[in-house]
Design an enzyme around this catalytic site. Sequence first.
Site, PDB file in Angstrom:
ATOM      1  N   HIS A   7      -1.675  84.122 -36.129  1.00  0.00           N
ATOM      2  CA  HIS A   7      -1.957  82.798 -36.629  1.00  0.00           C
ATOM      3  C   HIS A   7      -1.594  83.368 -38.580  1.00  0.00           C
ATOM      4  O   HIS A   7      -1.157  83.840 -38.537  1.00  0.00           O
ATOM      5  CB  HIS A   7      -3.097  81.992 -36.276  1.00  0.00           C
ATOM      6  CG  HIS A   7      -3.744  82.249 -35.097  1.00  0.00           C
ATOM      7  ND1 HIS A   7      -3.121  81.266 -33.675  1.00  0.00           N
ATOM      8  CD2 HIS A   7      -4.221  82.965 -33.948  1.00  0.00           C
ATOM      9  CE1 HIS A   7      -3.006  81.739 -32.599  1.00  0.00           C
ATOM     10  NE2 HIS A   7      -3.791  82.282 -33.061  1.00  0.00           N
TER      11      HIS A   7
ATOM     12  N   GLU B 200      -6.162  91.362 -28.054  1.00  0.00           N
ATOM     13  CA  GLU B 200      -7.867  89.953 -28.685  1.00  0.00           C
ATOM     14  C   GLU B 200      -8.377  91.405 -28.768  1.00  0.00           C
ATOM     15  O   GLU B 200      -9.834  91.538 -27.836  1.00  0.00           O
ATOM     16  CB  GLU B 200      -7.878  89.980 -27.773  1.00  0.00           C
ATOM     17  CG  GLU B 200      -6.749  88.566 -27.227  1.00  0.00           C
ATOM     18  CD  GLU B 200      -6.606  86.831 -28.468  1.00  0.00           C
ATOM     19  OE1 GLU B 200      -7.663  86.920 -29.104  1.00  0.00           O
ATOM     20  OE2 GLU B 200      -5.846  86.007 -28.000  1.00  0.00           O
TER      21      GLU B 200
ATOM     22  N   HIS C 207      -4.881  89.715 -32.480  1.00  0.00           N
ATOM     23  CA  HIS C 207      -5.429  88.148 -32.313  1.00  0.00           C
ATOM     24  C   HIS C 207      -7.038  88.180 -31.862  1.00  0.00           C
ATOM     25  O   HIS C 207      -7.466  90.207 -31.759  1.00  0.00           O
ATOM     26  CB  HIS C 207      -4.783  87.671 -30.999  1.00  0.00           C
ATOM     27  CG  HIS C 207      -3.677  87.006 -31.179  1.00  0.00           C
ATOM     28  ND1 HIS C 207      -3.251  86.064 -31.311  1.00  0.00           N
ATOM     29  CD2 HIS C 207      -2.158  87.374 -31.792  1.00  0.00           C
ATOM     30  CE1 HIS C 207      -1.893  85.331 -31.448  1.00  0.00           C
ATOM     31  NE2 HIS C 207      -1.963  86.500 -31.690  1.00  0.00           N
TER      32      HIS C 207
ATOM     33  N   GLU D  31     -10.248  82.977 -37.340  1.00  0.00           N
ATOM     34  CA  GLU D  31      -9.183  83.936 -36.757  1.00  0.00           C
ATOM     35  C   GLU D  31      -8.146  84.597 -37.604  1.00  0.00           C
ATOM     36  O   GLU D  31      -8.065  85.877 -37.358  1.00  0.00           O
ATOM     37  CB  GLU D  31      -8.705  83.489 -35.346  1.00  0.00           C
ATOM     38  CG  GLU D  31      -7.929  84.803 -34.525  1.00  0.00           C
ATOM     39  CD  GLU D  31      -6.884  84.114 -33.871  1.00  0.00           C
ATOM     40  OE1 GLU D  31      -6.475  84.537 -32.728  1.00  0.00           O
ATOM     41  OE2 GLU D  31      -7.258  82.912 -33.115  1.00  0.00           O
TER      42      GLU D  31
END
Lengths: 388, 194
Positions: free
Chosen positions: A203, A344, A280, A218
């Site tokens: 992102h 993640e 992430h 995030e």
Amino acid sequence: MLNLRRFRSIFLSLLLFMMFFVPQISMAETLDNNVPDARPAASVPILKSAISLPVAGAATTNQLNSARWLVHKDAVEGTSKLRLVIDTSDPVIVSSTLDGNGPQLVLDIKGAVVGDLDDSITLDGQIAEKVRFIKKDGNNSQAIVDLPAMIDDGDYKVFTLKSDTANKKSFRVVVDINKPVPKVVYNFTPGLRNKVIVIDPGHGGSDPGAIGPNKVQEKTVTLGVAQKVKAMLENAGAKVLMTRQTDVDVYGPNASAVDELKARTIVANNNKADVFVSIHINAFSNPTVGGTATYYYQKSNYDALLATCIQDGLVATGGLQDRGTYPAGFYVIKRTTMPSILAELGFISNPAEEKLLSTYQFQQQMAQGIVQGLDKFFSQAAKRGGGL
Amino acid sequence: MFPKRIFLVVMLLLMTVMLGGCDNTTQQPPVPLQNENPQQQAAPIEGATVTPSSVGQDTMKMTVYYATKDALNLVGEQYVVPKNTHPAQTAMELLVAGTKNPELISVIPAGTKLRNISVKDHIAYADFSDQLVKNNKGGSASEILLVASIVNTLTEFHDIKKVQIMVEGKKIDTISGHMDIGEPLSRSEKIIKK
């Protein structure tokens, strides 16, 4: 107590209704429902058979009536398989073998003759070229699937399905052929020195990614961890390329989501990177869910290894719950050409993990885990020859 | 006469449909959307279509997938609803409405509406309002469960083999920046809790 005869007559009239008034869409047998394991126990390794037991009252000659196929892409894993379905009037016994000289998959169908269907049907061309139906002695036939290249025993499955009158389906022979993983061989050397590693902080810019209950974003955490990974890798002599170094959109502000993802893959593909690591932070509506997970897309036999090494590193240094590694059809790992993973690190939706992830100390631990995982990957990949 | 085995199988089927087990049932049949009628166009590979009929049993059974609390799997919940001509739409509306089962979690972002659903050549085009993207809270786990719940709920219908997810009438490539959903997707068996 129910009167049986009456019960039966009610049932029969209901059955007649069912036969004549079928709804437009009715419930299916699911894609892999009623799928027996097509491997008979303790037999020749490459022989598979599927048997459906005969049912009393078969009147006509059993034949192969029609065939159809579709390529399916798994919604989660993004992997493709070709499913070929052959309709037969009655049950058949099928055995299959792989013939490397073709290369082809040969199905011996016992108990059905070739009916009124095309002798040869062109398939998708990538997973399989075509299927040909051949008359054999007596009541038997053969279906030969021509393949572009030889596949492994584990790449296909053959089974039979019973008829399903409610859904107007006859007896069926089903062949599933997975799109094989390309046999790429990388000649990796051990160690991090001189490796070209792309780090992708998830992102950024106009896209904050997931946001925690205490408003940690995030995009901030992923960049923080990525910068620490970069510093450690450079210390170890690696060449590091970042898809972004600051809080920006990689492609440009207000770009489409797909342009944004593509821009990240281009950084890796155009710079002949050895590996691609996307960082992430996860999120879910249940705030108690937490832990670390690593995703890969199996485009070579190295992607799963990279995921395992990095997951192990992250769990060892971060100490969060080990959710494991999973295949997933994520854009950035699917469309980069080298071994790639998407990690993640934890759940930003979990208040405790959100707090941890926002600290310098924990980000440093997670970065350490990624670097350890990369080091382990290169030493293990170097030991692998071509015969994975 | 019917062979005994078939008799028993059909009997069982009938009983499950008639009794509906301990399922949640929705009280009100959903209102059909404008221009919505899953046109079951026969693809060359699949044979003839069947016409719906208002006669016969007055309920239909469907399975709708929701997430487990640990965000790892999907579980199918059975519904028995009044029979209508647009079961695929009904299934999507049940998915959007969410589950009342405290053991399961609804995955569709708040405020999302089903705009339309059509079926052509065995591909369902499920079109949602933009809340599907805007109100999505991010995270790979959520996106996987969201996509798989839509695809698996629709592929329960035997004439739907693939699903194209759409937003505001257009195909989308991704919902929250992880998954690649630019083309029709097929059922994912592995994510279903066994």
